[in-house]
Design a protein around this motif. Structure first.
Motif, PDB file in Angstrom:
ATOM      1  N   ARG A 165      50.968  49.073  46.657  1.00 12.84           N
ATOM      2  CA  ARG A 165      50.417  48.997  45.298  1.00 12.84           C
ATOM      3  C   ARG A 165      50.548  50.337  44.580  1.00 12.84           C
ATOM      4  N   CYS A 166      50.282  51.412  45.297  1.00 13.28           N
ATOM      5  CA  CYS A 166      50.431  52.730  44.680  1.00 13.28           C
ATOM      6  C   CYS A 166      51.883  53.009  44.305  1.00 13.28           C
ATOM      7  N   TRP A 167      52.807  52.613  45.175  1.00 18.37           N
ATOM      8  CA  TRP A 167      54.226  52.852  44.904  1.00 18.37           C
ATOM      9  C   TRP A 167      54.739  51.980  43.763  1.00 18.37           C
ATOM     10  N   VAL A 211      51.253  23.310  32.364  1.00 15.26           N
ATOM     11  CA  VAL A 211      52.531  22.681  32.731  1.00 15.26           C
ATOM     12  C   VAL A 211      53.350  22.328  31.493  1.00 15.26           C
ATOM     13  N   LEU A 212      52.732  21.636  30.551  1.00 17.02           N
ATOM     14  CA  LEU A 212      53.471  21.114  29.402  1.00 17.02           C
ATOM     15  C   LEU A 212      53.812  22.187  28.369  1.00 17.02           C
ATOM     16  N   ARG A 213      53.041  23.261  28.368  1.00 20.50           N
ATOM     17  CA  ARG A 213      53.287  24.305  27.369  1.00 20.50           C
ATOM     18  C   ARG A 213      53.764  25.617  27.998  1.00 20.50           C
ATOM     19  N   ASN A 214      53.927  25.628  29.310  1.00 24.43           N
ATOM     20  CA  ASN A 214      54.474  26.799  30.004  1.00 24.43           C
ATOM     21  C   ASN A 214      53.668  28.072  29.711  1.00 24.43           C
ATOM     22  N   ILE A 215      52.357  27.916  29.602  1.00 24.54           N
ATOM     23  CA  ILE A 215      51.527  29.092  29.359  1.00 24.54           C
ATOM     24  C   ILE A 215      51.036  29.652  30.696  1.00 24.54           C
ATOM     25  N   SER A 216      50.617  30.899  30.673  1.00 26.37           N
ATOM     26  CA  SER A 216      50.160  31.551  31.893  1.00 26.37           C
ATOM     27  C   SER A 216      48.935  32.394  31.600  1.00 26.37           C
ATOM     28  N   ILE A 217      48.215  32.720  32.652  1.00 28.14           N
ATOM     29  CA  ILE A 217      47.009  33.532  32.503  1.00 28.14           C
ATOM     30  C   ILE A 217      46.974  34.553  33.628  1.00 28.14           C
ATOM     31  N   THR A 218      46.594  35.768  33.297  1.00 27.08           N
ATOM     32  CA  THR A 218      46.526  36.828  34.291  1.00 27.08           C
ATOM     33  C   THR A 218      45.415  37.788  33.903  1.00 27.08           C
ATOM     34  N   GLY A 219      45.085  38.667  34.798  1.00 28.17           N
ATOM     35  CA  GLY A 219      44.091  39.696  34.519  1.00 28.17           C
ATOM     36  C   GLY A 219      44.686  41.067  34.735  1.00 28.17           C
ATOM     37  N   SER A 220      44.065  42.068  34.128  1.00 28.04           N
ATOM     38  CA  SER A 220      44.587  43.423  34.275  1.00 28.04           C
ATOM     39  C   SER A 220      43.428  44.415  34.245  1.00 28.04           C
ATOM     40  N   MET A 221      43.427  45.311  35.213  1.00 35.37           N
ATOM     41  CA  MET A 221      42.401  46.357  35.253  1.00 35.37           C
ATOM     42  C   MET A 221      42.878  47.583  34.477  1.00 35.37           C
ATOM     43  N   VAL A 222      42.192  48.667  34.720  1.00 36.66           N
ATOM     44  CA  VAL A 222      42.516  49.916  34.036  1.00 36.66           C
ATOM     45  C   VAL A 222      43.908  50.408  34.439  1.00 36.66           C
ATOM     46  N   GLY A 223      44.478  51.226  33.589  1.00 39.94           N
ATOM     47  CA  GLY A 223      45.775  51.793  33.880  1.00 39.94           C
ATOM     48  C   GLY A 223      45.674  52.957  34.849  1.00 39.94           C
ATOM     49  N   GLY A 224      46.803  53.287  35.469  1.00 39.11           N
ATOM     50  CA  GLY A 224      46.865  54.397  36.401  1.00 39.11           C
ATOM     51  C   GLY A 224      47.379  55.664  35.747  1.00 39.11           C
ATOM     52  N   MET A 225      47.970  56.521  36.553  1.00 40.50           N
ATOM     53  CA  MET A 225      48.433  57.823  36.079  1.00 40.50           C
ATOM     54  C   MET A 225      49.472  57.698  34.979  1.00 40.50           C
ATOM     55  N   THR A 277      45.636  51.271  40.793  1.00 37.78           N
ATOM     56  CA  THR A 277      44.223  50.987  40.560  1.00 37.78           C
ATOM     57  C   THR A 277      43.734  49.807  41.410  1.00 37.78           C
ATOM     58  N   TYR A 278      44.673  49.070  42.023  1.00 36.62           N
ATOM     59  CA  TYR A 278      44.317  47.990  42.944  1.00 36.62           C
ATOM     60  C   TYR A 278      44.415  48.438  44.399  1.00 36.62           C
ATOM     61  N   CYS A 279      44.646  49.706  44.636  1.00 37.47           N
ATOM     62  CA  CYS A 279      44.745  50.246  45.992  1.00 37.47           C
ATOM     63  C   CYS A 279      43.473  49.914  46.776  1.00 37.47           C
ATOM     64  N   SER A 280      43.636  49.474  48.015  1.00 38.34           N
ATOM     65  CA  SER A 280      42.476  49.098  48.827  1.00 38.34           C
ATOM     66  C   SER A 280      41.597  50.293  49.158  1.00 38.34           C
ATOM     67  N   LYS A 281      42.137  51.496  48.988  1.00 40.29           N
ATOM     68  CA  LYS A 281      41.359  52.702  49.259  1.00 40.29           C
ATOM     69  C   LYS A 281      40.939  53.424  47.976  1.00 40.29           C
ATOM     70  N   ALA A 282      41.075  52.746  46.833  1.00 46.44           N
ATOM     71  CA  ALA A 282      40.695  53.354  45.559  1.00 46.44           C
ATOM     72  C   ALA A 282      39.198  53.644  45.529  1.00 46.44           C
ATOM     73  N   VAL A 283      38.856  54.760  44.922  1.00 42.76           N
ATOM     74  CA  VAL A 283      37.461  55.173  44.760  1.00 42.76           C
ATOM     75  C   VAL A 283      37.119  55.080  43.283  1.00 42.76           C
ATOM     76  N   SER A 284      36.197  54.194  42.923  1.00 44.74           N
ATOM     77  CA  SER A 284      35.858  53.943  41.519  1.00 44.74           C
ATOM     78  C   SER A 284      34.872  54.995  41.006  1.00 44.74           C
ATOM     79  N   THR A 285      35.271  55.680  39.946  1.00 45.84           N
ATOM     80  CA  THR A 285      34.445  56.717  39.350  1.00 45.84           C
ATOM     81  C   THR A 285      33.197  56.105  38.717  1.00 45.84           C
ATOM     82  N   GLY A 286      32.055  56.707  38.967  1.00 50.25           N
ATOM     83  CA  GLY A 286      30.811  56.236  38.366  1.00 50.25           C
ATOM     84  C   GLY A 286      30.251  54.997  39.027  1.00 50.25           C
ATOM     85  N   LEU A 287      30.923  54.507  40.062  1.00 49.77           N
ATOM     86  CA  LEU A 287      30.435  53.361  40.831  1.00 49.77           C
ATOM     87  C   LEU A 287      30.271  53.759  42.295  1.00 49.77           C
ATOM     88  N   MET A 288      31.360  54.257  42.880  1.00 45.52           N
ATOM     89  CA  MET A 288      31.338  54.643  44.292  1.00 45.52           C
ATOM     90  C   MET A 288      31.010  56.126  44.475  1.00 45.52           C
TER      91      MET A 288
END
Length: 371
Positions: free
Chosen positions: A123-125, A309-323, A130-141
């Motif tokens: 994920r980092c590469w 299916v009929l309209r070929n639409i998609s849905i996704t989520g996105s967190m904060v950006g990285g470096m 920001t989805y790294c399993s070892k990410a440390v969240s600022t102000g939370l962790m």
């Protein structure tokens, strides 16, 4: 709009005296009745690979409220013993660990929603650190940017260009990089129509400017004349007022987008209605990008499978950006293409700023606490 601010703390390279304690916004209780108070806390000591930053500005973001409310389906702030929230700060380097290279005292630096990632996984590469399993969240962790002095790992600290003041750089660490990342991941093209729900809010108003800089055509959705004025000034081609009882939001969006609908709908608002209406505003092949976080269990994003299916639409989520996303946002600001809207508060007024945000008294503006 606020005029260009001056820093709340000197960043003169010769002014590097470091006190033993500093002011910090600290959570005394969590949950629906959380309390934030300003206290004196010990100034942290940087480790061998860390920078000690004296922060001049910190953003007050709705995610901070979620952390203090502890209403998201994720580990809780209190589980980590974290005292101070905040995850978008800008300041100056005042001390360095013995192993730090490439930085010097007086360099300007920014803290992002992720304090640290491993930089050694797929994920980092793949620029999804920001989805790294070892990410440390600022102000939370770990303690965040609601305090005047903060330790940040040198390798994951962002450099701030001289042309970008601290009160501009702070929100780019989170709301700016978030929207840049979302727009990149949506793989839209110049000239495409996008809808931003919550376009006059802290994240949304950054998205309007970044999308315009990328050549996209923006429809803003928000409530009230103040939001309309702000969104149109920032570059929306059209504005739809969801608070107007005579307005059919979906119909207005379709009308603006030639009856076809938008290529992308970016939901920065965390309301159920924003997520429910999003699929109806898309054209064939359109995409929904989930950004706003409602309380756990309160909202479902999606539609009948036949719609997808009929309209070929998609849905996704996105967190904060990285470096990289943060760097690109800083470059846009350096060119004068992105400028956050904010109000300034002293660090002693942090509880007031947080309460105003919680009550929705933001009038289209991101509020910032001046440290």
């Amino acid at each position: 709009m606020s005029t260009k601010p001056t820093s709340g703390v000197s960043s003169d390279v010769n002014d590097i005296s470091i006190p033993s304690t500093c002011k910090a916004g600290c959570v005394e209780s969590f949950g629906p009745d959380f309390q934030l108070v300003v206290k004196q806390v010990a100034v942290p000591e940087p480790g061998p690979d860390d920078l000690l930053l004296r922060l001049n500005a910190t953003g007050v973001c709705y995610s901070d409220l979620h952390y203090m409310l502890e209403d998201l389906p994720m580990p809780k702030m209190s589980d980590f013993g974290t005292r101070s929230p905040g995850h978008e700060g800008a300041g100056v380097v005042v001390k360095m660990g013995s192993g730090v290279k490439g930085w010097k005292i007086g360099d300007r630096a920014g803290v992002k929603p992720m304090m640290e990632v491993c930089l050694n996984c797929e994920r980092c590469w793949d620029r999804k650190e920001t989805y790294c399993s070892k990410a440390v969240s600022t102000g939370l962790m770990v303690n965040g940017t609601y305090q005047q002095y903060l330790v940040s790992p040198a390798r994951y600290t962002s450099r701030i260009p001289d042309e970008v003041d601290d009160f501009t750089a702070g929100p780019l660490m989170c709301s700016g990089s978030t929207m840049y990342q979302c727009l990149q991941e949506a793989r839209l093209k110049p000239g495409n129509w996008i809808v931003i729900t919550g376009a006059g809010g802290g994240v949304g108003h950054m998205g309007v400017q970044i999308a315009r800089a990328m050549g996209m055509r923006v429809v803003g959705i928000d409530g009230g004349e103040a939001k309309r004025t702000l969104c149109m000034q920032l570059g929306c081609e059209s504005f739809v007022d969801f608070a107007d009882p005579t307005t059919n939001v979906v119909d207005e969006v379709l009308k603006t987008t030639d009856g076809e609908g938008a290529h992308g709908v970016f939901v920065t608002a965390g309301s159920p209605s924003a997520y429910q209406s999003a699929p109806k505003m898309l054209r064939i092949g359109g995409k929904i990008i989930c950004i706003g976080l409602p309380p756990a269990g309160s909202t479902i994003a999606g539609a009948d499978p036949a719609e997808f299916v009929l309209r070929n639409i998609s849905i996704t989520g996105s967190m904060v950006g990285g470096m990289l996303a943060t760097q690109r946002c800083l470059e846009l600001a350096q060119r004068g293409l992105v400028k956050p809207i904010y109000e300034k508060f002293s660090i002693d007024q942090l509880p007031e700023a947080v309460n105003k945000l919680r009550r929705g008294q933001i009038a289209g503006r991101k509020r910032y606490s001046r440290t």
